[in-house]
Design a protein around this motif. Structure first.
Motif, PDB file in Angstrom:
ATOM      1  N   ALA A 126      -0.769  14.442 -55.340  1.00 58.44           N
ATOM      2  CA  ALA A 126      -0.961  15.519 -54.361  1.00 58.44           C
ATOM      3  C   ALA A 126      -1.310  16.831 -55.052  1.00 58.44           C
ATOM      4  O   ALA A 126      -2.140  17.595 -54.558  1.00 58.44           O
ATOM      5  N   ASN A 127      -0.699  17.094 -56.187  1.00 60.75           N
ATOM      6  CA  ASN A 127      -0.984  18.331 -56.924  1.00 60.75           C
ATOM      7  C   ASN A 127      -2.438  18.384 -57.381  1.00 60.75           C
ATOM      8  O   ASN A 127      -3.103  19.418 -57.287  1.00 60.75           O
ATOM      9  N   GLU A 128      -2.921  17.222 -57.921  1.00 56.29           N
ATOM     10  CA  GLU A 128      -4.312  17.171 -58.357  1.00 56.29           C
ATOM     11  C   GLU A 128      -5.252  17.370 -57.158  1.00 56.29           C
ATOM     12  O   GLU A 128      -6.271  18.078 -57.253  1.00 56.29           O
ATOM     13  N   ALA A 129      -4.906  16.809 -56.007  1.00 57.59           N
ATOM     14  CA  ALA A 129      -5.726  16.950 -54.804  1.00 57.59           C
ATOM     15  C   ALA A 129      -5.775  18.404 -54.351  1.00 57.59           C
ATOM     16  O   ALA A 129      -6.827  18.904 -53.931  1.00 57.59           O
ATOM     17  N   ALA A 130      -4.636  19.091 -54.438  1.00 57.59           N
ATOM     18  CA  ALA A 130      -4.600  20.493 -54.032  1.00 57.59           C
ATOM     19  C   ALA A 130      -5.538  21.334 -54.888  1.00 57.59           C
ATOM     20  O   ALA A 130      -6.244  22.216 -54.381  1.00 57.59           O
ATOM     21  N   GLU A 131      -5.572  21.063 -56.193  1.00 59.04           N
ATOM     22  CA  GLU A 131      -6.471  21.805 -57.075  1.00 59.04           C
ATOM     23  C   GLU A 131      -7.936  21.520 -56.733  1.00 59.04           C
ATOM     24  O   GLU A 131      -8.791  22.426 -56.770  1.00 59.04           O
ATOM     25  N   ILE A 132      -8.232  20.273 -56.411  1.00 63.23           N
ATOM     26  CA  ILE A 132      -9.599  19.919 -56.021  1.00 63.23           C
ATOM     27  C   ILE A 132     -10.003  20.634 -54.738  1.00 63.23           C
ATOM     28  O   ILE A 132     -11.112  21.164 -54.612  1.00 63.23           O
ATOM     29  N   LEU A 133      -9.074  20.680 -53.773  1.00 63.48           N
ATOM     30  CA  LEU A 133      -9.364  21.333 -52.497  1.00 63.48           C
ATOM     31  C   LEU A 133      -9.581  22.836 -52.657  1.00 63.48           C
ATOM     32  O   LEU A 133     -10.332  23.446 -51.903  1.00 63.48           O
ATOM     33  N   LYS A 134      -8.942  23.424 -53.647  1.00 62.94           N
ATOM     34  CA  LYS A 134      -9.168  24.847 -53.910  1.00 62.94           C
ATOM     35  C   LYS A 134     -10.611  25.110 -54.320  1.00 62.94           C
ATOM     36  O   LYS A 134     -11.185  26.143 -53.984  1.00 62.94           O
TER      37      LYS A 134
END
Length: 567
Positions: free
Chosen positions: A58-66
């Motif tokens: 989820a953390n990696e996904a959040a960075e991608i979404l940023k």
């Protein structure tokens, strides 16, 4: 070519658009990523294939979404680095990133940890699937449905943005408009606002036409946008009024910027249809302020224009125009209260025949009573004009005068204005009212001011002609001041000219006043119009007025205005 070759000719490949749909796979199981990509490797929707991005937490996904704001669909696992990692990511997407467009599909292998009904009730997701039920076909239909939803949402958002941009943009110049300025002023930081009004712009429209005027506005907007500093934003508020919102730190910086802009504009020339134009601007400024800044800048601009053109006025709480606005507000309320509660009073001042010394008629004068104090019209008639209440006041005064003189034989005068004479039912109202009280028209005198627009308004002129043809008398009030000229006396069917009191009150000591009065008398005698001397305040003045041959006299020496008739 053989028949079979025609039947089974290969289909042409559909040309794809350049931008693929972006789908984010968020799952800590690498096999899920591989299966998804394989199952949808030939997926096409609306002539666009899919571009996959993989995130394993989820953390990696959040960075991608940023970093990516064009992700259309998220296939999201729930249990990853924590048992609720996927659900926590949903909250982050919707409420921290404020992303309501992306379609989120929960795809879980542990439905017991995140039951479907609970997740749908408590989280802003768009679909819920167990991994075991997502076959290739079901994955296809799920993604297609999600992309269809995403496409519709994006179209709606684009339409919303288009409407918003139309709402905040001036259609002629492309600058922000008043709505945009209001949005930009919604801040807790002190800012400075500069309003610029093109001097005599209406003359450009009148002489050269609106197309040239529009070109002038367009060029003017481009010029002030180019010459303004980087800390400034330019707007067009309305017509020929532009605004500059400045985020400058010091008052001196603002003042320097204002002078620099004013000088630059005055040096610029505008070439339109082969004609060179030069302009100046009048400027109103609010320095480092918060709250009601547009209103304050408009007040400063109004104060500047009231004084002259091509000048700068900085707002302060003690500007004359603010006092005027407060006074207008107060008197408008008092006038409306007086009209509603019969507090507009009629006072009557006698007019004396200079030969007989007898009172022959009275002038009807308005007074306003408020909280036990009676006020003269000098204090409130300007506001009455501004508030559009003059006709109501005239109606009230005429009604009271008719009631007062119904039981005697005196004549009486009523002051009327240009606003009265352009009312469609004015003559009908006069006729109906005096008929109701049984008063003949030849007892009634209407006083008009020469400096008003009565003399140039065809509707007013028509009504004046109707009144005189019925038998009413016409008086010209305050003759001898402002725009007075003898030619006007021949343009009106006058019975009486009232010589302005400025020449009567000192006629016993001022030779110039005597000379001007004699000139007026010479002309009125020639055209057969009688005269009234106003402001007769002493026996000496009265004797001179009589000796000069003025027909009637009026003033405090002969009688003050009173609510009852002085006899």
């Amino acid at each position: 070519m053989l028949k079979d070759e025609l039947l089974f000719a290969p289909e042409e490949k559909e040309e794809l658009s350049e931008a693929p749909w972006t789908v984010l796979i968020v799952d800590d199981d690498t096999e899920v990523h591989s299966f998804t990509k394989l199952a949808l490797h030939d997926f096409i929707y609306e002539r666009r294939h899919i571009q996959f991005i993989s995130a394993y937490s989820a953390n990696e996904a959040a960075e991608i979404l940023k970093r990516n704001d064009d992700i259309a669909v998220i296939l999201l696992d729930v249990v990853m680095e924590t048992e609720t990692a996927g659900l926590d990511l949903v909250e982050t997407i919707r409420y921290h990133f404020n992303n309501t467009a992306v379609r989120i599909i929960i795809r879980t292998g542990q439905p017991g940890v995140a039951p479907e009904r609970y997740v749908i009730d408590h989280y802003d997701i768009n679909d819920y699937k167990e991994k075991t039920e997502l076959t290739t076909d079901r994955l296809y239909t799920t993604i297609r449905s999600a992309l269809s939803q995403y496409k519709q949402i994006i179209e709606l958002l684009n339409k919303k943005n288009e409407i918003y941009n139309t709402l905040i943009t001036d259609s002629l110049t492309g600058l922000g408009n008043r709505v945009k300025l209001n949005y930009d002023l919604d801040t807790e930081e002190p800012m400075s606002l500069i309003l610029l009004n093109i001097d005599s712009f209406s003359m450009i429209n009148d002489v050269y036409g609106f197309d040239v005027g529009d070109q002038m506005l367009l060029q003017f907007g481009n010029i002030i946008r180019d010459i303004s500093c980087q800390m400034c934003t330019v707007y067009r508020l309305e017509a020929d009024i532009f605004a500059i919102l400045a985020c400058l730190k010091g008052v001196q910086d603002v003042q320097k910027e204002v002078l620099r802009i004013q000088n630059s504009i005055s040096k610029n020339s505008f070439l339109i249809n082969g004609i060179e134009h030069r302009i100046n601007v009048t400027i109103g400024v609010v320095e480092h302020d918060m709250g009601n800044m547009i209103q304050k800048a408009e007040i400063a601009l109004r104060e500047a224009r009231k004084k002259s053109r091509n000048r700068v006025q900085v707002y302060s709480d003690n500007l004359g125009v603010i006092t005027q606005i407060k006074e207008n507000t107060k008197w408008t309320k008092w006038l409306k209260d007086a009209l509603d509660n019969n507090k507009l009073l009629a006072y009557y001042q006698p007019i004396v025949d200079c030969k007989s010394g007898e009172i022959v008629k009275y002038e009807t004068l308005v007074r306003l009573e408020h909280d036990g104090t009676v006020y003269t019209p000098y204090l409130f008639l300007g506001t009455a004009r501004y508030a559009g209440l003059l006709y109501q006041i005239t109606q009230r005064m005429f009604e009271k005068a008719c009631a007062k003189f119904a039981d005697n034989d005196f004549g009486f005068t009523i002051n009327i204005t240009d606003q009265d004479l352009i009312e469609e039912n004015f003559v009908n109202f006069i006729e109906q009212t005096r008929t109701r009280y049984g008063i003949k028209p030849d007892r009634i005198y209407f006083e008009i001011l020469e400096d008003s627009s009565i003399l140039t308004n065809p509707i007013a002129e028509k009504h004046l002609n109707e009144l005189t043809s019925i038998g009413y008398h016409l008086c010209l009030d305050d003759f001898g001041v402002q725009c007075s000229n003898f030619a006007q006396l021949g343009n009106l069917d006058l019975d009486i000219v009232k010589i302005d009191g400025v020449y009567i009150k000192d006629i016993d000591v001022n030779k110039k006043s005597q000379t001007i009065t004699e000139s007026i008398l010479f002309f009125t005698n020639k055209i057969g119009v009688k005269t009234v001397a106003e402001f007769v305040h002493s026996a000496q003045v009265y004797e001179i007025v009589k000796s000069m041959g003025i027909d009637y006299a009026q003033g405090y020496f002969l009688g003050e205005p009173k609510p009852d008739l002085v006899q």
